[in-house]
Design an enzyme around this catalytic site. Structure first.
Site: not given
Length: 328
Positions: A87, A207, A217-220, A240-241, A243
């Protein structure tokens, strides 16, 4: 005119008082406010089981004269370079197109920060993020630009897609059904916060993102204020989780502000989780976890669903802690 001016002045003061009061924690939160008078330092806290080994590396830095910024970078690099961790960094599960794309950010005690997003072929994005912070006037570089910057600054191109991750991706392609599993695919981040012996805070977050996400895609995790936030006057927090849910409430920044207004780290994390729950009509499969650390060395964590844990190194002891949660 004088009477009117006095009326306007009193009205303005009344409004200011109302706004100030509304920004502060309610009385029902008073038992959860920070109460410790003794400062504990150094302290390291990081997300998930992989945080245990990361904490060990960070602790060595902190107990040999190092500062919190060096500690968090060194700590999360351990996870980034572990091919068995699927991950983060090397060995991370790819996106739908089979590409391993990485996001990371780092923030120090002087509001100095750097980030990279959608970075490919570089094993330690956290160190690239620190280079962005220290060698440019920017905060974030993305994609091909981030990769070129990394290569120009001495980082080596590496194939991040291990055979294990490739086989998992190929098996997933047979069904091609993206369904995040709570506390499984959502082990998508290591976030770390540290308080050093000088009383300075820093944080890092890195991450490979959601497994089999849409390409691009880009998360938080690389977003300052969402995946990570540090204010050396108050405290630090990271997430975490899922985003997208964290971004929608500026999760880490909110937690720091709640601590500024007197909440304990755990109470602040809990309030942020409640905001996420309130903002989503359906939280099925939506796991988010927060950790926080304040200037006194107090820590806390909270998550939407049961199963989130964090590693805590303090008082010369490294241990795992199961976070409290909103729902089983």
């Amino acid at each position: 005119m004088k009477t009117r001016r006095n009326f306007i002045k009193l009205s303005a003061l009344g409004s200011a008082a109302f706004l100030t009061k509304s920004c502060l924690p309610s009385e029902k939160n008073t038992p959860s406010t920070t109460t410790s008078s003794k400062i504990v330092k150094p302290v390291v806290i990081s997300t998930w089981n992989h945080g245990f080994q990361a904490n060990e590396a960070a602790w060595k830095v902190l107990t040999t004269g190092g500062v919190s910024l060096d500690a968090v970078e060194s700590g999360v690099r351990v996870t980034e370079s572990d091919p068995n961790n699927m991950s983060v960094g090397l060995g991370g599960l790819p996106d739908r197109d089979g590409k391993v794309t990485l996001d990371a950010c780092i923030m120090g005690s002087e509001n100095n920060c750097g980030a990279v997003a959608f970075l490919q072929d570089i094993e330690n994005p956290i160190s690239v993020a620190r280079k962005v912070m220290e060698k440019t006037k920017h905060v974030m570089l993305v994609g091909d630009g981030a990769k070129k910057f990394a290569l120009d600054n001495g980082f080596k191109a590496t194939n991040l897609l291990t055979e294990k991750a490739k086989k998992a991706w190929e098996a997933w392609k047979i069904k091609s059904h993206y369904q995040p599993i709570i506390n499984s695919e959502n082990h998508d981040t290591i976030g770390m916060l540290a308080l050093d012996n000088e009383g300075n805070l820093s944080g890092a977050c890195t991450t490979s993102g959601m497994a089999y996400k849409l390409h691009g895609r880009v998360g938080d995790s690389p977003i300052i204020g969402a995946g990570l936030f540090v204010d050396n006057e108050v405290g630090a927090a990271c997430a975490t989780g899922v985003g997208e849910a964290v971004i929608r409430i500026a999760g880490s920044a909110i937690i720091v502000e709640l601590m500024r207004n007197g909440m304990s780290p755990e109470a602040a994390c809990k309030e942020a989780i409640h905001r996420i729950v309130k903002k989503h009509k359906d939280i099925s499969g939506l796991q988010v976890g927060f950790i926080a650390l304040n200037k006194n060395g107090e820590v806390g964590g909270y998550s939407v669903y049961k199963g989130f844990n964090y590693a805590l190194y303090a008082h010369n002891k490294n241990k795992m802690v199961d976070a409290k949660h909103y729902k089983k």
